[in-house]
Write a protein that holds these residues in place. Structure first.
Motif, PDB file in Angstrom:
ATOM      1  N   SER A  88       0.809  -1.216   0.000  1.00 14.68           N
ATOM      2  CA  SER A  88       0.000   0.000   0.000  1.00 14.68           C
ATOM      3  C   SER A  88       0.843   1.267   0.000  1.00 14.68           C
ATOM      4  N   ILE A  89       2.045   1.226   0.609  1.00 12.00           N
ATOM      5  CA  ILE A  89       2.826   2.448   0.623  1.00 12.00           C
ATOM      6  C   ILE A  89       3.252   2.802  -0.797  1.00 12.00           C
ATOM      7  N   ILE A  90       3.511   1.783  -1.617  1.00 14.42           N
ATOM      8  CA  ILE A  90       3.897   2.046  -2.995  1.00 14.42           C
ATOM      9  C   ILE A  90       2.704   2.558  -3.792  1.00 14.42           C
ATOM     10  N   VAL A  91       1.572   1.883  -3.651  1.00 15.60           N
ATOM     11  CA  VAL A  91       0.385   2.296  -4.406  1.00 15.60           C
ATOM     12  C   VAL A  91      -0.005   3.717  -4.054  1.00 15.60           C
ATOM     13  N   THR A  92      -0.098   3.994  -2.760  1.00 12.17           N
ATOM     14  CA  THR A  92      -0.623   5.310  -2.387  1.00 12.17           C
ATOM     15  C   THR A  92       0.404   6.412  -2.606  1.00 12.17           C
ATOM     16  N   LEU A  93       1.710   6.084  -2.596  1.00  7.73           N
ATOM     17  CA  LEU A  93       2.705   7.073  -3.011  1.00  7.73           C
ATOM     18  C   LEU A  93       2.477   7.415  -4.477  1.00  7.73           C
ATOM     19  N   GLY A  94       2.222   6.387  -5.282  1.00  2.00           N
ATOM     20  CA  GLY A  94       1.982   6.600  -6.698  1.00  2.00           C
ATOM     21  C   GLY A  94       0.696   7.366  -6.946  1.00  2.00           C
ATOM     22  N   THR A  95      -0.408   6.964  -6.287  1.00  2.00           N
ATOM     23  CA  THR A  95      -1.678   7.645  -6.545  1.00  2.00           C
ATOM     24  C   THR A  95      -1.683   9.046  -5.950  1.00  2.00           C
ATOM     25  N   LEU A  96      -0.904   9.257  -4.878  1.00  2.00           N
ATOM     26  CA  LEU A  96      -0.748  10.616  -4.351  1.00  2.00           C
ATOM     27  C   LEU A  96      -0.298  11.539  -5.471  1.00  2.00           C
ATOM     28  N   ALA A  97       0.742  11.089  -6.225  1.00  2.00           N
ATOM     29  CA  ALA A  97       1.257  11.894  -7.323  1.00  2.00           C
ATOM     30  C   ALA A  97       0.271  11.928  -8.485  1.00  2.00           C
ATOM     31  N   LEU A  98      -0.275  10.755  -8.811  1.00  2.00           N
ATOM     32  CA  LEU A  98      -1.172  10.649  -9.964  1.00  2.00           C
ATOM     33  C   LEU A  98      -2.418  11.493  -9.813  1.00  2.00           C
ATOM     34  N   PHE A  99      -3.090  11.391  -8.655  1.00  4.85           N
ATOM     35  CA  PHE A  99      -4.318  12.149  -8.442  1.00  4.85           C
ATOM     36  C   PHE A  99      -4.046  13.648  -8.494  1.00  4.85           C
ATOM     37  N   ARG A 100      -2.895  14.036  -7.889  1.00  6.48           N
ATOM     38  CA  ARG A 100      -2.560  15.452  -7.891  1.00  6.48           C
ATOM     39  C   ARG A 100      -2.298  15.919  -9.316  1.00  6.48           C
ATOM     40  N   THR A 101      -1.568  15.095 -10.093  1.00 12.51           N
ATOM     41  CA  THR A 101      -1.302  15.429 -11.497  1.00 12.51           C
ATOM     42  C   THR A 101      -2.602  15.577 -12.266  1.00 12.51           C
ATOM     43  N   PHE A 102      -3.527  14.626 -12.061  1.00 10.66           N
ATOM     44  CA  PHE A 102      -4.828  14.684 -12.726  1.00 10.66           C
ATOM     45  C   PHE A 102      -5.531  15.985 -12.386  1.00 10.66           C
ATOM     46  N   LEU A 103      -5.489  16.355 -11.103  1.00 13.13           N
ATOM     47  CA  LEU A 103      -6.169  17.581 -10.677  1.00 13.13           C
ATOM     48  C   LEU A 103      -5.563  18.798 -11.365  1.00 13.13           C
ATOM     49  N   VAL A 104      -4.226  18.840 -11.425  1.00 12.44           N
ATOM     50  CA  VAL A 104      -3.566  19.985 -12.053  1.00 12.44           C
ATOM     51  C   VAL A 104      -3.943  20.078 -13.530  1.00 12.44           C
ATOM     52  N   GLU A 105      -3.941  18.934 -14.210  1.00 14.45           N
ATOM     53  CA  GLU A 105      -4.282  18.941 -15.626  1.00 14.45           C
ATOM     54  C   GLU A 105      -5.750  19.305 -15.834  1.00 14.45           C
ATOM     55  N   TYR A 106      -6.635  18.739 -15.018  1.00 12.91           N
ATOM     56  CA  TYR A 106      -8.074  18.980 -15.138  1.00 12.91           C
ATOM     57  C   TYR A 106      -8.409  20.441 -14.910  1.00 12.91           C
ATOM     58  N   SER A 107      -7.700  21.046 -13.959  1.00 13.07           N
ATOM     59  CA  SER A 107      -8.086  22.386 -13.565  1.00 13.07           C
ATOM     60  C   SER A 107      -7.473  23.456 -14.460  1.00 13.07           C
ATOM     61  N   ASP A 108      -6.401  23.095 -15.169  1.00 12.91           N
ATOM     62  CA  ASP A 108      -5.708  24.106 -15.981  1.00 12.91           C
ATOM     63  C   ASP A 108      -5.309  25.299 -15.134  1.00 12.91           C
ATOM     64  N   ALA A 109      -5.011  25.043 -13.868  1.00 12.64           N
ATOM     65  CA  ALA A 109      -4.543  26.057 -12.922  1.00 12.64           C
ATOM     66  C   ALA A 109      -5.595  27.121 -12.613  1.00 12.64           C
ATOM     67  N   ARG A 110      -6.871  26.854 -12.942  1.00 14.22           N
ATOM     68  CA  ARG A 110      -7.902  27.791 -12.504  1.00 14.22           C
ATOM     69  C   ARG A 110      -8.167  27.570 -11.019  1.00 14.22           C
ATOM     70  N   THR A 111      -8.789  28.582 -10.383  1.00 13.53           N
ATOM     71  CA  THR A 111      -9.159  28.444  -8.977  1.00 13.53           C
ATOM     72  C   THR A 111     -10.665  28.468  -8.860  1.00 13.53           C
ATOM     73  N   ILE A 112     -11.193  27.641  -7.995  1.00 11.97           N
ATOM     74  CA  ILE A 112     -12.633  27.695  -7.704  1.00 11.97           C
ATOM     75  C   ILE A 112     -12.863  28.814  -6.693  1.00 11.97           C
ATOM     76  N   THR A 113     -13.776  29.713  -6.978  1.00 14.69           N
ATOM     77  CA  THR A 113     -14.049  30.785  -6.022  1.00 14.69           C
ATOM     78  C   THR A 113     -15.487  30.697  -5.525  1.00 14.69           C
ATOM     79  N   THR A 114     -15.719  31.360  -4.401  1.00 17.75           N
ATOM     80  CA  THR A 114     -17.046  31.284  -3.787  1.00 17.75           C
ATOM     81  C   THR A 114     -18.110  31.898  -4.680  1.00 17.75           C
TER      82      THR A 114
END
Lengths: 318, 334
Positions: free
Chosen positions: B124-150
C-alpha cells in the motif's frame, strides 16, 4: 548468467535501455555532455540521499524526515552566513546539525521503540518547522563565490562536486552494504529484528548508526542544494522525500526490509533521471513527470505480480 | 485506584491516557490564550476538526488492516475541486445529491487504490505514493490552474458552515461538525457490532490466520480503501463548504495530519487494533494543537509547525510510556 536478466535488476536494465533509446530518438541534444551533466545535477541531492535511504529501508525502517533535515541544514547555513559566520565553519556546524537530527530520530526509534514511520513523520513536520523559524518569510542569498562555484561549476574534469560526492558515496556504500559484516547485519535486522537480536547482533547500535548517517547525508545534501541554487528559502527541499523513497523502492528494495541492492537503486536512479530529462526535453510539465514516475512505481511492482499470478494459474491448471 | 486500573482493558487505559493528555493540552492553552473557552473558539476548532476527522477515520480503517493510505490529501483536493467546479455550472442540484456525488467520487479514487493493493498485491505504501502523485497530477491537468471561487458556488454551500443543527445557549452544534461526528459514530458502531467490520481487525492482526479462518482478506482490504476514499470525499465536501476558494494544492499535507491523528489516537501502525474513540480524541488533539498554536501570542506563527511536530512526538512518547507503565503495573500485580 541469463537468469540474472530475469531478476529485478535485469528488468530495470531493460527499462533503462528503452528509456535511453527513446530519449536519443526523440531529442537530438540528449547525448551532449552538458545535457548529461544537467540530467544528474537537477536531482543530484535527491539521489545522494537515496543512497543513504537504501540502508534504512533494507533495515525495515523508513526516514520520512530527510527532506526536512535537508531544508533545515540549508536554512541554518544561510542564517549562519548571513550573520557573519565564516562559510567553512558554517558547513561544519550544519553537518553536525544533521548528525544531531539523526541521533534524535535514532533515540526514539532504537531506544524508545516507537515505530520509525511515526517518529520520522512527526520530525518531518518539526524539522521543517525549525527551518521556517530560522528563515521566516525571507530568502537568503549572497553566499561566498567559492561556495556557489562548488555547487554549480565543474570540480574535477567536467564533473561538479556534487556528482563526485555521489560517485564516491555510491562506491563506499555499495562496498559497506554488500561486502562487510555491518552490511550483512543491516540485511538480517531487516529480515527479522528479533532473530538478529537473539543472534547477538547489536540491533540498537546498527539502527542508531543508520539514522545518524541518514541525518548527516541529508544535511550534506541540503548544503549541496544551497550551493547549487546559491540561495535558500524556508521551503527548500519540500516534498523531496517522496522522490527519494520512490527511487529506492523502484530499485527493487523491499519495503518490508531484508532485500535490495545498491545496483538496483543505481539503475532506478538512472531510469528516473533519464525519464525526467527526456520528458523535460520534450516539453512535458513537471506535474505530468511526477505522475509518470508514480505510474512507473506502481507498474514496476504490479507487473511482476500479475505475471506471477498468471503463471500460478497456468501451473495449477496443468 | 491502582486496583481499579488493573481491571481495565489495555485499550481502555490507552484511551484514558490520551484523554488526560488532551485535557492537559486544553488547560495549558487556556492559560495562555484569552477567551479560549468562548463559543467562537470552540466553533473554530470544531469546524476545523470536522475536515480532518473523516480523513482520520478512513485512514484508521486502512491502517487497521496493516496498510496505509498516503493519497487521502490528493483525494480531498480532487473531490473539493471537481464538485466545486461542477456546482459552478449546475448550481441548482439537491444538496443531498451533491454530498452523495462527493462520496461516490472519493469512493472511486479509493477503489483504484483498493484494486491495486488487494488484488494487484502491490504494497500500500507504494500504491498510495503513486496515486498521491497521480491524483494530484490529474487535478492539475483537469483544472488548468484555474481556482474555484465562492462566487461560482451556490449560496446554500457558502452558507453551510454557519448552519446549526441546534444551539444550547451560546454554543452551536454546526451541521458540518455533526456530519463528521455522524460518520465517526457510524464507524464506531460498525466496528464494534458488525461482523463485516470486525473482519478488519482480523485481517490486520494476522492476515494468514484470517484467510485460513475463511475471511476474504482481499475483499476486506479493498473495502477499507474504498471507505477511506469515501470518507476523504466527505472531508473534501466539508473542505469545499468551509473554504470556498479551492486551488490545485487543496488538501496538500492532509495525509500527514491524518496519520498523525490516527497514530496519536492509539491505532497500532502494524494493524489489528485501534478504536474510533481513540481516533476521535487523536484528531481533536492534533487539530487543537495546530489551531491553538496560531492563536498563541507568545510564539510567532513560524513556530507553528515546529511545535506541532514536537508535540505529536511528545504525545506519542507519553502514550507509549503510559501504556508500558500501565501494562507493567497490570502484569506486576498478577
Amino acid at each position: 548468467m541469463l537468469a540474472w536478466f530475469k531478476s529485478w535488476e535485469g528488468l530495470l536494465l531493460l527499462i533503462l535501455t528503452v528509456t535511453i533509446a527513446a530519449n536519443v530518438a526523440l531529442a537530438p541534444q540528449f547525448l551532449t555532455l552538458q545535457n548529461q551533466i544537467n540530467l544528474f545535477q537537477l536531482s543530484i541531492e535527491k539521489i545522494i540521499v537515496a543512497l543513504a535511504m537504501t540502508f534504512i529501508i533494507i533495515n525495515a525502517e523508513i526516514d520520512l524526515s530527510v527532506a526536512s533535515v535537508m531544508g533545515l541544514a540549508a536554512c541554518a547555513f544561510g542564517v549562519l552566513v548571513a550573520n557573519g559566520v565564516p562559510a567553512g565553519l558554517a558547513i561544519v556546524l550544519c553537518l553536525m546539525l544533521g548528525v544531531a537530527s539523526g541521533a534524535f530520530n535514532a533515540f526514539w526509534i532504537a531506544f524508545a521503540g516507537i515505530p520509525s514511520l511515526v517518529v520520522t513523520l512527526a520530525m518531518l513536520i518539526a524539522y521543517r518547522g525549525f527551518a521556517r523559524v530560522l528563515l521566516e518569510d525571507r530568502g537568503i542569498s549572497g553566499f561566498p563565490q567559492w561556495f556557489a562555484d562548488l555547487g554549480q561549476k565543474a570540480f574535477l574534469g567536467p564533473l561538479p562536486l556534487a556528482i563526485i560526492i555521489f560517485l564516491l558515496l555510491l562506491a563506499v556504500f555499495s562496498y559497506v552494504l554488500h561486502a562487510t559484516g555491518f552490511g550483512r547485519q543491516v540485511f538480517v535486522i531487516g529480515t527479522n529484528a528479533d532473530v538478529a537480536r537473539y543472534s547477538g547482533v547489536k540491533v540498537r547500535r546498527v539502527k542508531t548508526i543508520l539514522f545518524v548517517m541518514s541525518g548527516a547525508v541529508a544535511a550534506l545534501a541540503g548544503l549541496l542544494y544551497a550551493a547549487r541554487l546559491a540561495s535558500v528559502r524556508g521551503d527548500a527541499a519540500v516534498g523531496f522525500e517522496l522522490d527519494i523513497i520512490t527511487m529506492v523502492l523502484l530499485g527493487g528494495v523491499s519495503i518490508f526490509g531484508g532485500k535490495g541492492s545498491m545496483l538496483g537503486v543505481l539503475l532506478s536512479v538512472l531510469i528516473v533521471l533519464n525519464l525526467r530529462n527526456g520528458m523535460a526535453l520534450n516539453n512535458v510539465t513537471g506535474h505530468v513527470q511526477t505522475g509518470v514516475i508514480g505510474v512507473l512505481l506502481i507498474v514496476s511492482v504490479l507487473g511482476p505480480n500479475l505475471v506471477q499470478m498468471w503463471r500460478q494459474r497456468v501451473g495449477a491448471a496443468s | 485506584m491502582i486496583g481499579m486500573l488493573r481491571n481495565l482493558h489495555p485499550q481502555t487505559l490507552r484511551i484514558l491516557a490520551l484523554f488526560i493528555v488532551l485535557i492537559l493540552t486544553i488547560l495549558f492553552f487556556a492559560t495562555q490564550i484569552d477567551g479560549y473557552f468562548s463559543p467562537r473558539m470552540i466553533n473554530r476548532i470544531a469546524t476545523s476538526v470536522a475536515v480532518i476527522l473523516p480523513i482520520a477515520i478512513g485512514q484508521a480503517l486502512v491502517v487497521m488492516t496493516r496498510n496505509i493510505d498516503l493519497s487521502v490529501g490528493s483525494i480531498v483536493g480532487i473531490v473539493a475541486y471537481i464538485i466545486g467546479d461542477y456546482l459552478g455550472s449546475h448550481g441548482d442540484i439537491n444538496p443531498v445529491l451533491v454530498i452523495l456525488l462527493a462520496l461516490a467520487l472519493g469512493a472511486f479514487c479509493g477503489a483504484i487504490n483498493g484494486v491495486l493493493v488487494a488484488y494487484g498485491k502491490v504494497p500500500s505504501i507504494i500504491v498510495t505514493l503513486g496515486t498521491l502523485a497521480l491524483f494530484r497530477t490529474f487535478l492539475v491537468e483537469y483544472s488548468d490552474a484555474r481556482t474555484i471561487t465562492t462566487s461560482g458556488l451556490p449560496q446554500w454551500l457558502v452558507d453551510l458552515p454557519q448552519v446549526n443543527l441546534f444551539s444550547i445557549g451560546n454554543f452551536d452544534m454546526r451541521l458540518i461538525v455533526a456530519l463528521a461526528l455522524a460518520a465517526a459514530l457510524l464507524a464506531w458502531l460498525a466496528l464494534s457490532r458488525l461482523r463485516m467490520a470486525r473482519k478488519i481487525y482480523a485481517v490486520g492482526s494476522n492476515p494468514d490466520a484470517a484467510i485460513v479462518a475463511g475471511i476474504n482478506a482481499q475483499r476486506v482490504v479493498f473495502v477499507s480503501f474504498v471507505l477511506s476514499g469515501l470518507l476523504a470525499g466527505l472531508a473534501g465536501f466539508i473542505f469545499l463548504a468551509k473554504f470556498g476558494n479551492i486551488t490545485v494544492v487543496a488538501g496538500l499535507g492532509f495525509e500527514l495530519k491524518s496519520v498523525a491523528a490516527v497514530v496519536v489516537g492509539g491505532v497500532n501502525i502494524f494493524g489489528g487494533s485501534g478504536s474510533i474513540l481513540g481516533v476521535l480524541i487523536g484528531s481533536v488533539l492534533v487539530d487543537t494543537i495546530d489551531n491553538s498554536l496560531t492563536r498563541w501570542a507568545l510564539v510567532s506563527e513560524f513556530w507553528r509547525d515546529a511545535l506541532l511536530g514536537m508535540l505529536i512526538m511528545a504525545a506519542v512518547a507519553a502514550d507509549t510510556f503510559m501504556t508500558r507503565s500501565f501494562g507493567r503495573l497490570k502484569r506486576g500485580a498478577n
